[in-house]
Design a protein around this motif. Structure first.
Motif, short mmCIF file in Angstrom:
data_model
loop_
_atom_site.label_atom_id
_atom_site.label_comp_id
_atom_site.label_asym_id
_atom_site.label_seq_id
_atom_site.Cartn_x
_atom_site.Cartn_y
_atom_site.Cartn_z
N SER A 14 -24.98 19.24 77.64
CA SER A 14 -24.96 18.66 76.29
C SER A 14 -23.82 19.22 75.46
O SER A 14 -23.31 20.31 75.75
N GLY A 15 -23.40 18.46 74.49
CA GLY A 15 -22.51 18.96 73.43
C GLY A 15 -21.23 19.64 73.90
O GLY A 15 -20.47 19.08 74.70
N LEU A 16 -21.01 20.83 73.40
CA LEU A 16 -19.75 21.55 73.69
C LEU A 16 -19.62 21.90 75.16
O LEU A 16 -18.52 21.83 75.73
N ASP A 35 -28.04 24.45 83.21
CA ASP A 35 -28.78 24.10 82.01
C ASP A 35 -30.28 24.10 82.36
O ASP A 35 -30.66 24.22 83.53
N ASP A 58 -32.62 29.05 83.33
CA ASP A 58 -32.81 29.58 81.99
C ASP A 58 -31.87 30.78 81.94
O ASP A 58 -31.94 31.67 82.79
N VAL A 59 -30.94 30.79 80.99
CA VAL A 59 -29.92 31.84 80.98
C VAL A 59 -30.51 33.25 80.82
O VAL A 59 -29.86 34.24 81.11
N CYS A 85 -22.09 28.37 76.97
CA CYS A 85 -22.35 27.46 75.83
C CYS A 85 -23.83 27.37 75.52
O CYS A 85 -24.19 26.92 74.43
N THR A 147 -19.61 31.64 73.48
CA THR A 147 -19.66 30.83 72.27
C THR A 147 -20.51 31.53 71.22
O THR A 147 -21.71 31.72 71.41
N ALA A 148 -19.86 31.93 70.13
CA ALA A 148 -20.59 32.50 69.00
C ALA A 148 -20.75 31.37 67.97
O ALA A 148 -21.18 30.28 68.30
N TYR A 162 -30.16 33.34 63.77
CA TYR A 162 -29.03 32.70 64.44
C TYR A 162 -27.77 33.52 64.21
O TYR A 162 -27.02 33.80 65.16
N LYS A 166 -25.46 35.51 67.05
CA LYS A 166 -24.04 35.18 67.24
C LYS A 166 -23.13 36.37 66.89
O LYS A 166 -22.10 36.57 67.51
N PRO A 192 -17.18 28.50 66.89
CA PRO A 192 -16.98 27.17 66.33
C PRO A 192 -17.53 27.06 64.92
O PRO A 192 -18.50 27.77 64.55
N GLY A 193 -16.96 26.13 64.16
CA GLY A 193 -17.49 25.78 62.85
C GLY A 193 -18.53 24.69 63.02
O GLY A 193 -19.60 24.90 63.58
N PHE A 195 -19.51 21.07 64.62
CA PHE A 195 -19.17 20.07 65.63
C PHE A 195 -20.33 19.08 65.76
O PHE A 195 -21.49 19.47 65.69
N THR A 197 -22.78 17.51 67.51
CA THR A 197 -23.51 17.63 68.77
C THR A 197 -25.00 17.48 68.47
O THR A 197 -25.41 17.53 67.31
N MET A 199 -27.20 19.64 68.64
CA MET A 199 -27.70 20.80 67.88
C MET A 199 -27.47 20.58 66.38
O MET A 199 -28.37 20.79 65.56
N1 NAD Z 1 -22.51 22.26 67.25
C1 NAD Z 1 -22.01 23.15 66.41
O1 NAD Z 1 -21.61 22.84 65.29
C2 NAD Z 1 -21.91 24.59 66.82
C3 NAD Z 1 -21.21 25.44 66.00
C4 NAD Z 1 -21.10 26.78 66.34
C5 NAD Z 1 -21.65 27.25 67.51
N2 NAD Z 1 -22.32 26.40 68.30
C6 NAD Z 1 -22.85 26.95 69.56
O2 NAD Z 1 -22.25 26.22 70.65
C7 NAD Z 1 -23.12 26.24 71.77
C8 NAD Z 1 -23.35 24.82 72.25
O3 NAD Z 1 -24.01 24.15 71.21
P1 NAD Z 1 -24.06 22.55 71.10
O4 NAD Z 1 -23.73 22.22 69.70
O5 NAD Z 1 -23.28 21.96 72.21
O6 NAD Z 1 -25.62 22.33 71.29
P2 NAD Z 1 -26.47 21.44 72.29
O7 NAD Z 1 -27.87 21.63 71.83
O8 NAD Z 1 -25.89 20.08 72.40
O9 NAD Z 1 -26.26 22.16 73.71
C9 NAD Z 1 -26.85 23.39 73.98
C10 NAD Z 1 -27.28 23.37 75.45
O10 NAD Z 1 -27.81 24.65 75.77
C11 NAD Z 1 -28.95 24.45 76.58
N3 NAD Z 1 -29.85 25.60 76.52
C12 NAD Z 1 -30.59 26.02 75.47
N4 NAD Z 1 -31.32 27.09 75.80
C13 NAD Z 1 -31.05 27.36 77.10
C14 NAD Z 1 -31.49 28.35 78.02
N5 NAD Z 1 -32.40 29.26 77.66
N6 NAD Z 1 -30.99 28.33 79.28
C15 NAD Z 1 -30.08 27.40 79.65
N7 NAD Z 1 -29.61 26.43 78.83
C16 NAD Z 1 -30.11 26.43 77.57
C17 NAD Z 1 -29.61 23.18 76.03
O11 NAD Z 1 -30.48 22.58 76.99
C18 NAD Z 1 -28.39 22.34 75.73
O12 NAD Z 1 -28.02 21.52 76.81
C19 NAD Z 1 -24.41 26.93 71.29
O13 NAD Z 1 -24.37 28.29 71.69
C20 NAD Z 1 -24.32 26.85 69.76
O14 NAD Z 1 -25.02 27.90 69.14
C21 NAD Z 1 -22.49 25.08 68.01
#
Ligand code: NAD
Ligand SMILES: CCCCCCCCCCCCC[C@H](O)CC(=O)SCCNC(=O)CCNC(=O)[C@H](O)C(C)(C)COP(=O)(O)OP(=O)(O)OC[C@H]1O[C@@H](n2cnc3c(N)ncnc32)[C@H](O)[C@@H]1OP(=O)(O)O
Length: 255
Positions: A14-16, A35, A58-59, A85, A147-148, A162, A166, A192-193, A195, A197, A199
């Motif tokens: 997902s996402g990033l 994931d 699970d990480v 991520c 990723t923080a 949170y 981070k 990241p700021g 994005f 996604t 989340m």
């Molecule tokens: N989207 C933003 O604006 C943003 C900004 C700053 C930081 N971040 C960080 O970037 C990273 C990616 O976020 P995103 O926006 O893509 O979110 P997202 O929710 O789209 O993706 C996060 C992914 O992590 C997986 N995940 C969650 N817990 C898990 C676990 N215990 N084990 C394995 N996988 C797990 C989820 O299933 C998901 O696929 C995250 O660490 C988030 O904190 C996001």
């Protein structure tokens, strides 16, 4: 650009993380998407073709990450780059006086467990496999990217857990880079700021619009591909090590 490179991306369904896996494939590399079993990681890997594989993890689990590393060796024979991520968001005030309720301690623990402890769990295990690579001409064996979030520095209302998780990722980056330097493994963190996604979409749309309007330039949410472009730059630049890089359009969040 990444021909022959093998990457592992946690949160890659997902996402990033998904954007990062897509970029590695597009640039000629191979990738293991790690994931949760409940995430669409298998479909994501299938869509990316034979150079992608899915490992349900699970990480926070040592066994799961070791299994994912075995999958990586079985499928692709090595590991060069790991990108952390995987993460979860939480939002609640330290004390909600409207509801006369303290922040839920289990929610605090889970947020730190996944975002910080989970990230470290992956780092400590992937380092062993990356460290087996032959060094390149520069002595490098591989790269670990974490990723923080700007929340580590600007934590908005409701982000105590949170932000703490981070800030921990930021805080351990230089120490781990030093730990792994003799083995030629670089460690860099992206903060990241905002994005667009799934989340981010946990926030109410009015809140997202308000946040989006607060970004000086470009005045919009980032595209996940733009995060992946920084991952690419970090991989390509051997002098980037032990540092956290904000990727935020010069946003500094208000309370
Ligand atoms: N989207 C933003 O604006 C943003 C900004 C700053 C930081 N971040 C960080 O970037 C990273 C990616 O976020 P995103 O926006 O893509 O979110 P997202 O929710 O789209 O993706 C996060 C992914 O992590 C997986 N995940 C969650 N817990 C898990 C676990 N215990 N084990 C394995 N996988 C797990 C989820 O299933 C998901 O696929 C995250 O660490 C988030 O904190 C996001
Ligand atoms: C366990 C599931 C958690 C689901 C929520 C996850 C949200 C976090 C998503 C983060 C995504 C990316 C994070 C990334 O690293 C980059 C960032 O850090 S971006 C900054 C993200 N900002 C926040 O996370 C702010 C979180 N804060 C809140 O949601 C609220 O302040 C609160 C903690 C829930 C407290 O809300 P209240 O006490 O009700 O009073 P408020 O006046 O604060 O809220 C009123 C109303 O507006 C919504 N809202 C949320 N954030 C904002 C904001 N930044 N500006 C304006 N309004 C905001 C809030 O949710 C309330 O909505 P309602 O409760 O009425 O539905």
């Amino acid at each position: 650009m990444f021909k022959g490179l093998v990457g592992l991306v946690t949160g890659g369904a997902s996402g990033l993380g998904k954007a990062t896996a897509e970029l590695i494939i597009k640039q000629g590399g191979r990738v293991v998407i790690c994931d949760l079993p409940s995430a669409p990681g298998a479909n994501t890997a299938k869509a990316l073709g034979e150079n992608a594989a899915f490992a349900p993890v699970d990480v926070t689990s040592e066994k799961d990450i070791k299994n994912a590393l075995q999958t990586t060796v079985d499928k692709f024979g090595r590991l060069d780059v790991a990108v952390n991520c995987a993460g979860i968001a939480s939002a609640a005030r330290t004390y909600n006086f409207k509801k006369d309720q303290p922040f839920d301690l289990e929610l605090f623990r889970t947020t730190v467990e996944v975002n910080l402890v989970g990230t470290f769990n992956v780092i400590r295990l992937v380092a062993g496999l990356i460290g087996k690579n032959a060094p390149n001409a520069d002595g490098q064996r591989g790269v670990i990217i974490n990723t923080a979030s700007i929340a580590a520095f600007d934590g908005q209302i409701g982000q105590a857990a949170y932000a703490a998780s981070k800030a921990g990722v930021v805080g351990m980056t230089l120490a781990i880079a030093r730990d792994l330097s003799k083995q030629g493994i670089r460690v860099v963190t992206i903060a990241p700021g905002l994005f667009r996604t799934p989340m981010m979409e946990l926030l109410p749309e009015p809140a997202i619009k308000q946040l989006e309007a607060s970004v000086p330039f470009p005045p919009r949410l980032g595209h996940p591909h733009e995060y992946a472009l920084l991952v690419q730059s970090i991989i390509q630049n051997p002098m980037l090590n032990g540092e956290t890089i904000r990727l935020d359009g010069s946003l500094r969040m208000q309370p």
